[in-house]
Motif scaffolding. Structure first.
Motif, PDB file in Angstrom:
ATOM      1  N   ASP A  59      -3.914   7.922 -29.068  1.00 31.00           N
ATOM      2  CA  ASP A  59      -2.688   7.926 -28.259  1.00 31.00           C
ATOM      3  C   ASP A  59      -1.875   9.204 -28.494  1.00 31.00           C
ATOM      4  OD1 ASP A  59      -3.469   5.466 -27.380  1.00 31.00           O
ATOM      5  OD2 ASP A  59      -1.810   4.340 -28.268  1.00 31.00           O
ATOM      6  N   MET A  93      -3.742  12.146 -26.769  1.00 31.68           N
ATOM      7  CA  MET A  93      -3.606  12.121 -25.305  1.00 31.68           C
ATOM      8  C   MET A  93      -2.188  12.484 -24.867  1.00 31.68           C
ATOM      9  SD  MET A  93      -6.690  11.647 -24.710  1.00 31.68           S
ATOM     10  CE  MET A  93      -6.621  11.704 -22.913  1.00 31.68           C
ATOM     11  N   GLU A  94      -1.207  12.061 -25.655  1.00 33.67           N
ATOM     12  CA  GLU A  94       0.184  12.430 -25.373  1.00 33.67           C
ATOM     13  C   GLU A  94       0.361  13.952 -25.487  1.00 33.67           C
ATOM     14  OE1 GLU A  94       4.344  11.972 -24.630  1.00 33.67           O
ATOM     15  OE2 GLU A  94       2.621  10.660 -24.270  1.00 33.67           O
ATOM     16  N   LYS A 119      -1.375  15.729 -22.508  1.00 34.18           N
ATOM     17  CA  LYS A 119      -0.640  15.504 -21.250  1.00 34.18           C
ATOM     18  C   LYS A 119       0.423  16.588 -21.037  1.00 34.18           C
ATOM     19  CE  LYS A 119       2.313  12.039 -20.786  1.00 34.18           C
ATOM     20  NZ  LYS A 119       2.814  10.638 -20.654  1.00 34.18           N
ATOM     21  N   HIS A 120       0.998  17.057 -22.137  1.00 28.59           N
ATOM     22  CA  HIS A 120       2.087  18.035 -22.039  1.00 28.59           C
ATOM     23  C   HIS A 120       1.658  19.449 -22.409  1.00 28.59           C
ATOM     24  CE1 HIS A 120       4.997  14.841 -21.332  1.00 28.59           C
ATOM     25  NE2 HIS A 120       4.471  14.189 -22.353  1.00 28.59           N
ATOM     26  N   LYS A 177      -1.339  21.745 -21.177  1.00 29.38           N
ATOM     27  CA  LYS A 177      -2.495  21.879 -20.288  1.00 29.38           C
ATOM     28  C   LYS A 177      -3.493  22.945 -20.738  1.00 29.38           C
ATOM     29  CE  LYS A 177      -0.820  18.758 -17.592  1.00 29.38           C
ATOM     30  NZ  LYS A 177      -1.399  17.394 -17.616  1.00 29.38           N
TER      31      LYS A 177
END
Length: 442
Positions: A390, A393-394, A397-398, A400
């Motif tokens: 988690d 992935m967090e 997500k921010h 790239k």
């Protein structure tokens, strides 16, 4: 009471009264134990801590004075005796009772010695009935008492692994952790060290996944062997070794270890790099850096610089400087309960949520230090998904400009390695619970 049992009691008093970490107290106290008794000493100390809720439940069934109100000496002696009665084969139960009573007598407390005798004799007489009573507890309470886990943690693991797997998970996390060592490939090969061990009567085998790993099957005083003194190996769990194996830092590169102490991953990286390049090993606790300094000298490594630094604070001088980064972040430690059983009693949901922000901040700082094309591993010694996939992935997500990197060529039997991460569980892999993700800066 046998001298080793007295030392078990004294060690347990430090753990319970001073709230000291079991592994640290054991490491200090075991030096005064005869080699013949060291395995049983370690097993007994960890066993009492590991089965604490079971033990206290048994005592409280037979005593009007509950464990929370007992004197420390009395409580610890009762706990050790109950552990020996229920979990050790050939524990000579009557002798256990006699020696427990004698220990309290020797402390000058005749009244308490009679109390200890009465409680333990009653438990002995009703062992079978007590176990039957336990089995008839409501399901959640039964699991909590039998395996000595807080209901909160059992609930968390039931959601993660399923109700049908929960007893397997609890049992595996209560199992005795093996002794595993990492071969210093700069000085000797794994097969050569195994041959030496075999000649000396040390029973050992290759680790299944770690290429530099050996598992010792009969207990030895590792730090007293000539091979250890010569720097041929270090003590490190197989799961922990895999972080370096997966990162696989190249020679002559710059590696930053964000949270390095006690140094196993930095030292492993140095060996992989054949003592070339530079490894910046940082930790927030200055007192722990001496461990790294001591070990690098023993192993013959000189490319490691250990320094105190808070990994949550950005170091502007290191922006885009690193070829490789190790981000082994602080975590709940739920994967190493086998080695530090007190962890299961000390972790609250609030503490776990608080640590998530620290983990993400360290990962974000690590990313700033990485060159384009550089690699980093994010790892924890927990099985908690919130702290593992988690978080990764967090972060992705921010950010790239980063992606998970396939490392299936570095380890077998982990399908998710192709996706760039692995989840290691004691009940599945027989190793410490661990998470490792490999992230590349594009």
């Amino acid at each position: 009471m046998d001298s080793y049992r007295i030392k078990v009691v004294e060690t347990l008093k430090k753990i319970f009264k001073d709230k000291s970490y079991s592994n640290i107290v054991i490491s200090n106290d075991i030096r005064n134990i005869d080699l013949r008794h060291q395995a049983l000493y370690r097993k007994s100390v960890l066993g009492v801590v590991e089965h604490l809720m079971f033990i206290d439940w048994i005592i409280n069934q037979m005593s009007n004075t509950k464990t929370k109100k007992m004197e420390t000496d009395v409580l610890v002696v009762l706990r050790l005796a109950v552990y020996q009665m229920f979990f050790l084969d050939n524990s000579y139960e009557n002798m256990v009772v006699s020696e427990s009573v004698q220990y309290i007598k020797d402390k000058g407390n005749i009244r308490a010695s009679k109390f200890v005798n009465g409680v333990l004799r009653n438990i002995l007489r009703q062992k079978k009935e007590l176990l039957e009573k336990m089995e008839h507890l409501p399901r959640e309470e039964y699991l909590s008492v039998k395996y000595s886990y807080p209901a909160e943690l059992i609930k968390r693991w039931q959601l993660q692994f399923g109700k049908n797997k929960i007893e397997e998970v609890l049992s595996a996390n209560n199992a005795e952790a093996p002794l595993e060592i990492r071969v210093n490939n700069m000085k000797i090969s794994r097969d050569e060290l195994l041959k030496i061990f075999n000649e000396k009567g040390i029973i050992a085998e290759r680790c299944k996944y770690a290429h530099k790993g050996i598992r010792i099957l009969n207990p030895i005083e590792t730090d007293k062997t000539e091979e250890y003194k010569k720097g041929l190996f270090s003590i490190q769990s197989e799961s922990s070794m895999l972080a370096g194996q997966i990162l696989n830092p190249a020679e002559d590169s710059l590696v930053i270890d964000m949270c390095a102490a006690p140094g196993g991953k930095s030292l492993n990286a140095s060996e992989i790099m054949n003592n070339t390049g530079k490894i910046l090993s940082r930790d927030i606790y200055p007192g722990k850096l001496s461990l790294i300094e001591k070990e690098k000298q023993r192993l013959g490594l000189n490319n490691i610089k250990a320094e105190a630094y808070d990994a949550t604070v950005t170091d502007e001088t290191l922006i885009e400087k690193a070829d490789f980064i190790i981000a082994d972040v602080p975590c709940s430690g739920l994967g190493i309960i086998r080695r530090k059983p007190e962890i299961k009693y000390n972790r609250t949901e609030a503490e776990i949520k608080e640590i998530l922000n620290i983990q993400l901040k360290i990962l974000e700082n690590a990313a700033k230090y990485l060159k384009r094309g550089g690699m980093m591993v994010y790892s924890t010694c927990t099985t908690n998904k919130e702290e593992n996939l988690d978080i990764v992935m967090e972060f992705l997500k921010h950010n790239k400009g980063f992606a998970l990197e396939d490392f299936s060529d570095k380890i077998n039997d982990f399908p998710d390695a192709k996706k760039g991460y692995i989840e290691i569980y004691p009940h599945v892999h027989g190793m410490d619970g661990f998470f490792i993700a490999k992230i590349k800066r594009l």
